[in-house]
Design a protein around this motif. Structure first.
Motif, PDB file in Angstrom:
ATOM      1  N   PRO A  51      -1.685  28.866 -10.764  1.00 18.64           N
ATOM      2  CA  PRO A  51      -1.514  27.501 -10.255  1.00 18.64           C
ATOM      3  C   PRO A  51      -2.817  26.811  -9.869  1.00 18.64           C
ATOM      4  O   PRO A  51      -2.858  25.589  -9.787  1.00 18.64           O
ATOM      5  CB  PRO A  51      -0.595  27.684  -9.047  1.00 18.64           C
ATOM      6  N   ASP A  52      -3.875  27.586  -9.619  1.00 17.62           N
ATOM      7  CA  ASP A  52      -5.140  26.972  -9.212  1.00 17.62           C
ATOM      8  C   ASP A  52      -6.111  26.798 -10.379  1.00 17.62           C
ATOM      9  O   ASP A  52      -7.317  26.633 -10.178  1.00 17.62           O
ATOM     10  CB  ASP A  52      -5.798  27.779  -8.090  1.00 17.62           C
ATOM     11  N   LEU A  53      -5.586  26.826 -11.604  1.00 18.28           N
ATOM     12  CA  LEU A  53      -6.446  26.724 -12.780  1.00 18.28           C
ATOM     13  C   LEU A  53      -7.344  25.494 -12.725  1.00 18.28           C
ATOM     14  O   LEU A  53      -8.564  25.586 -12.888  1.00 18.28           O
ATOM     15  CB  LEU A  53      -5.589  26.694 -14.052  1.00 18.28           C
ATOM     16  N   GLY A  69       6.421  26.205 -25.851  1.00 16.89           N
ATOM     17  CA  GLY A  69       6.869  25.466 -24.682  1.00 16.89           C
ATOM     18  C   GLY A  69       5.739  25.244 -23.696  1.00 16.89           C
ATOM     19  O   GLY A  69       5.019  26.177 -23.342  1.00 16.89           O
ATOM     20  N   VAL A  70       5.579  24.005 -23.234  1.00 14.95           N
ATOM     21  CA  VAL A  70       4.479  23.681 -22.320  1.00 14.95           C
ATOM     22  C   VAL A  70       4.989  23.232 -20.961  1.00 14.95           C
ATOM     23  O   VAL A  70       4.214  22.703 -20.158  1.00 14.95           O
ATOM     24  CB  VAL A  70       3.563  22.593 -22.927  1.00 14.95           C
ATOM     25  N   ASP A  71       6.276  23.435 -20.660  1.00 13.56           N
ATOM     26  CA  ASP A  71       6.823  22.930 -19.409  1.00 13.56           C
ATOM     27  C   ASP A  71       6.144  23.548 -18.187  1.00 13.56           C
ATOM     28  O   ASP A  71       5.895  22.867 -17.196  1.00 13.56           O
ATOM     29  CB  ASP A  71       8.338  23.167 -19.349  1.00 13.56           C
ATOM     30  N   ALA A  72       5.832  24.857 -18.239  1.00 13.38           N
ATOM     31  CA  ALA A  72       5.159  25.509 -17.106  1.00 13.38           C
ATOM     32  C   ALA A  72       3.758  24.933 -16.905  1.00 13.38           C
ATOM     33  O   ALA A  72       3.309  24.742 -15.771  1.00 13.38           O
ATOM     34  CB  ALA A  72       5.086  27.011 -17.323  1.00 13.38           C
ATOM     35  N   LEU A  73       3.087  24.644 -17.990  1.00 11.92           N
ATOM     36  CA  LEU A  73       1.743  24.071 -17.918  1.00 11.92           C
ATOM     37  C   LEU A  73       1.768  22.671 -17.322  1.00 11.92           C
ATOM     38  O   LEU A  73       0.933  22.316 -16.474  1.00 11.92           O
ATOM     39  CB  LEU A  73       1.135  24.039 -19.320  1.00 11.92           C
ATOM     40  N   LEU A  74       2.739  21.874 -17.707  1.00  9.18           N
ATOM     41  CA  LEU A  74       2.809  20.498 -17.228  1.00  9.18           C
ATOM     42  C   LEU A  74       3.122  20.411 -15.737  1.00  9.18           C
ATOM     43  O   LEU A  74       2.884  19.381 -15.112  1.00  9.18           O
ATOM     44  CB  LEU A  74       3.848  19.720 -18.032  1.00  9.18           C
TER      45      LEU A  74
END
Length: 310
Positions: A51-53, A69-74
């Motif tokens: 989360p702190d990327l 899928g990019v939902d976690a990234l967004l």
């Protein structure tokens, strides 16, 4: 140019970094670490990143996602509004999705669950032949994955339709496009297969209001995301008899918690998010090609519009 590799799913990041470094020597790859020390990365190669990327690496301009899928990234805090997000477009996943859908559909339509129970009872009882016209299939999502699923099932002579926001022409597959066509798509469908990306517009799409529009004795196959399905609505429709069963690969909480009612429901088949996995070799090859194109300033495929989310 520097890149950071950050994935919560890989204990050995060097298994990814070494071949990427060999394929794209003009980029210096670094593994994410727990020291809190930034590397000054412009590029991130990620799958379910920390989360702190973006707070640690505020200079990131391009993110290459090791999945479709990019939902976690967004959802990550601090995602730069002008960042370029590039997703995988297949990497061996589409054929796996087609296999999974075929397995679940054939298992339901050909009564293979019944045969398994009959074997345990030592009973020799052939079930009636099926009419494929009675097993109308509807595929939600006509991206690379959904299109491959629809084509594979149409080749098995099931009546297949596909629905998506803009529609897609696929030989042998009936096309439905946009919200206006959604009720008609549901009304002709008995087996609903979900391959949609997770966005604000698709969250909870598999709910009572949607599923009750399916043909009687309906069946659900969910290979998208757990957040697509309102779980209590599925249970209620199974109990009412409107739906006969479901095959579920994804869940709102993973792993599925002990004691969850789905575990012991004989009408539901559970698999642990295995419908499709990005194959390492294919993923590295595709990601390396995209990275080279980015470095050279060339046109990239698989770019995700931030306002659309997929």
């Amino acid at each position: 140019m520097k890149a950071v590799f950050a994935s919560a799913h890989d204990a050995d990041p060097q298994a990814w970094i070494d071949p990427l470094q060999a394929a794209v020597p003009e980029v210096a790859f670094h593994a994410w670490n727990d020291t809190g020390k930034a590397v000054g990365a412009e590029i991130a190669v990620v799958w379910n990143p920390p989360p702190d990327l973006f707070s640690r690496e505020p200079g990131i301009k391009a993110i290459f996602n090791l999945g479709a899928g990019v939902d976690a990234l967004l959802r990550l805090p601090g995602l730069p509004a002008d960042a370029v997000i590039v997703r995988l477009e297949d990497a061996g996943m589409a054929v796996q999705m087609a296999e999974y859908a075929a397995y679940a559909l054939v298992r339901a339509s050909r009564s293979f669950d019944d045969y398994q129970r009959l074997q345990q009872q030592e009973r020799w009882e052939p079930r009636p032949d099926i009419r494929r016209a009675d097993w109308t299939v509807g595929v939600l999502g006509m991206g690379v994955m959904g299109a491959r699923v629809a084509s594979a099932l149409a080749a098995l002579d099931y009546p297949v339709a596909g629905w998506s926001r803009t529609g897609k022409d696929i030989p042998g597959v009936q096309k439905f496009a946009g919200q206006q066509a959604f009720p008609a798509f549901l009304a002709r469908t008995r087996v609903l297969i979900n391959t949609l990306p997770l966005t604000d517009g698709t969250r909870d799409i598999l709910c009572r209001a949607t599923l009750r529009q399916l043909r009687p004795d309906a069946y659900l196959i969910n290979m998208g995301r757990g957040e697509h399905l309102v779980e209590e609505d599925l249970s209620a429709l199974l109990d009412s008899g409107h739906m006969r069963g479901a095959t579920l690969d994804v869940f709102r909480q993973e792993p599925l918690p002990a004691g969850h009612p789905f575990w012991r429901d004989p009408r539901i088949t559970i698999t642990p998010h295995v419908a499709a996995a990005s194959l390492r070799e294919e993923t590295i090859t595709q990601t390396a090609d995209k990275l080279r194109r980015y470095v050279r300033g060339e046109t990239l495929s698989g770019v995700v519009p931030l306002d659309r989310g997929y």
